[in-house]
Design a protein around this motif. Sequence first.
Motif, short mmCIF file in Angstrom:
data_model
loop_
_atom_site.label_atom_id
_atom_site.label_comp_id
_atom_site.label_asym_id
_atom_site.label_seq_id
_atom_site.Cartn_x
_atom_site.Cartn_y
_atom_site.Cartn_z
N ARG A 146 0.87 -1.18 0.00
CA ARG A 146 0.00 0.00 0.00
C ARG A 146 0.91 1.23 0.00
N VAL A 147 0.64 2.20 -0.86
CA VAL A 147 1.54 3.34 -1.00
C VAL A 147 0.78 4.65 -0.83
N TRP A 148 1.49 5.61 -0.28
CA TRP A 148 0.98 6.98 -0.13
C TRP A 148 2.12 7.94 -0.44
N ASN A 149 1.75 9.05 -1.07
CA ASN A 149 2.71 10.13 -1.29
C ASN A 149 1.98 11.46 -1.23
N ALA B 182 -3.20 4.07 4.54
CA ALA B 182 -2.17 3.17 4.03
C ALA B 182 -1.79 2.14 5.08
N ALA B 183 -1.77 2.54 6.34
CA ALA B 183 -1.33 1.66 7.42
C ALA B 183 -2.35 0.62 7.81
N GLU B 184 -3.61 0.83 7.46
CA GLU B 184 -4.67 -0.07 7.90
C GLU B 184 -4.45 -1.49 7.39
N GLY B 185 -4.46 -2.45 8.32
CA GLY B 185 -4.35 -3.85 7.96
C GLY B 185 -2.97 -4.31 7.56
N THR B 186 -1.95 -3.51 7.80
CA THR B 186 -0.59 -3.88 7.39
C THR B 186 0.19 -4.46 8.57
N SER B 187 1.22 -5.21 8.25
CA SER B 187 2.11 -5.74 9.27
C SER B 187 3.34 -4.86 9.48
N ALA B 188 3.56 -3.92 8.56
CA ALA B 188 4.70 -3.01 8.68
C ALA B 188 4.43 -1.74 7.88
N VAL B 189 4.96 -0.64 8.39
CA VAL B 189 4.93 0.64 7.69
C VAL B 189 6.36 1.12 7.55
N GLY C 186 2.00 -3.08 14.14
CA GLY C 186 3.04 -3.68 13.32
C GLY C 186 4.38 -3.00 13.53
N ALA C 187 5.36 -3.38 12.69
CA ALA C 187 6.68 -2.76 12.72
C ALA C 187 6.60 -1.39 12.05
N LEU C 188 7.04 -0.36 12.75
CA LEU C 188 7.01 1.00 12.24
C LEU C 188 8.45 1.43 11.96
N ILE C 189 8.82 1.41 10.69
CA ILE C 189 10.20 1.60 10.27
C ILE C 189 10.38 3.02 9.74
#
Length: 297
Positions: free
Chosen positions: A35-38, A61-68, A96-99
């Motif tokens: 999932r991408v955002w800009n 973008a972050a919804e339902g993800t395991s990492a951002v 999730g992991a927030l990188i």
Amino acid sequence: MTRTNYGPGPVAVLGLGTMGTGLASRLLAQGIQVRVWNRTPERTEPLARAGAVAVGRPSEAAEGTSAVICTVADGEALGAVLRGPDGVLARGTYSGALICASTVAPEEIVRLAGDVPSVMDVGMLGNRDHARDGELRLFVGGEERVFTAGRPLLELLGKEVVHLGALGSGMRMKLLLNLLMGIEVQAMAEAAELAAATGLDKQLVLRTIAGSGFASPVMSFKSRRLATGRFDEPDFRLRLMAKDLMLATEQAAAAGLRLPLTAAAAHTHTRAAEQGFGDEDCAAVTRAVAPEPGTHT
């Protein structure tokens, strides 16, 4: 390495500059849902055509993800995507992991993370091709257990993954690396301009430098830009190098250090950015070194 090594969910990439686009492309090529955002939506279009899901807000973008993975330009932009009204942390923590791979002051990472335990800061060494091909070197700060959980994803993105210590350590390493790059490229630009000003063949001098024991790999790489005078389609924008050099001088001042070369390079890069070259490749620092039109030697 497959997706099941690090978790079942998709990954969000926030910020689609040179590195963000490369990372998103790498994930897509490995069969990962992305999932991408800009901030400027048109940058999402090529990745959407390649299979990414483009969304209008970082929180979405972050919804339902395991990492951002955050790869925005500076501390202000990172604050907006994390803590702004539409930010990842606008409604609380993120599981999730927030990188955070944006290069900002180490203290800024710690402040923005607050009490969110899953944050890592990652200093990335490499260019767009390395990002796309999984050949980056990644230097990570954050809690040991957070790093261990996120390591499989990081190893998908980089050929070397090093945990340095507490949150902020990745940024400290990245600032040191960019400090060296900024000084080295400026030194080569100065040598090339001196060559031209004193009657030597600039192209020959640059080839000689690039093939010598004096040149680092990055100098050999950037010598080609200096030789052609082409600074468009930047590998790393000059204004971002100016920012990182200023951050390094601020880190030094806080530690009671004087770094004369770093301070000089920061001044030169800032001047080049003020002259309108900030969105060109960082090798365009040579513009601030070259003689003014009409100057005679």
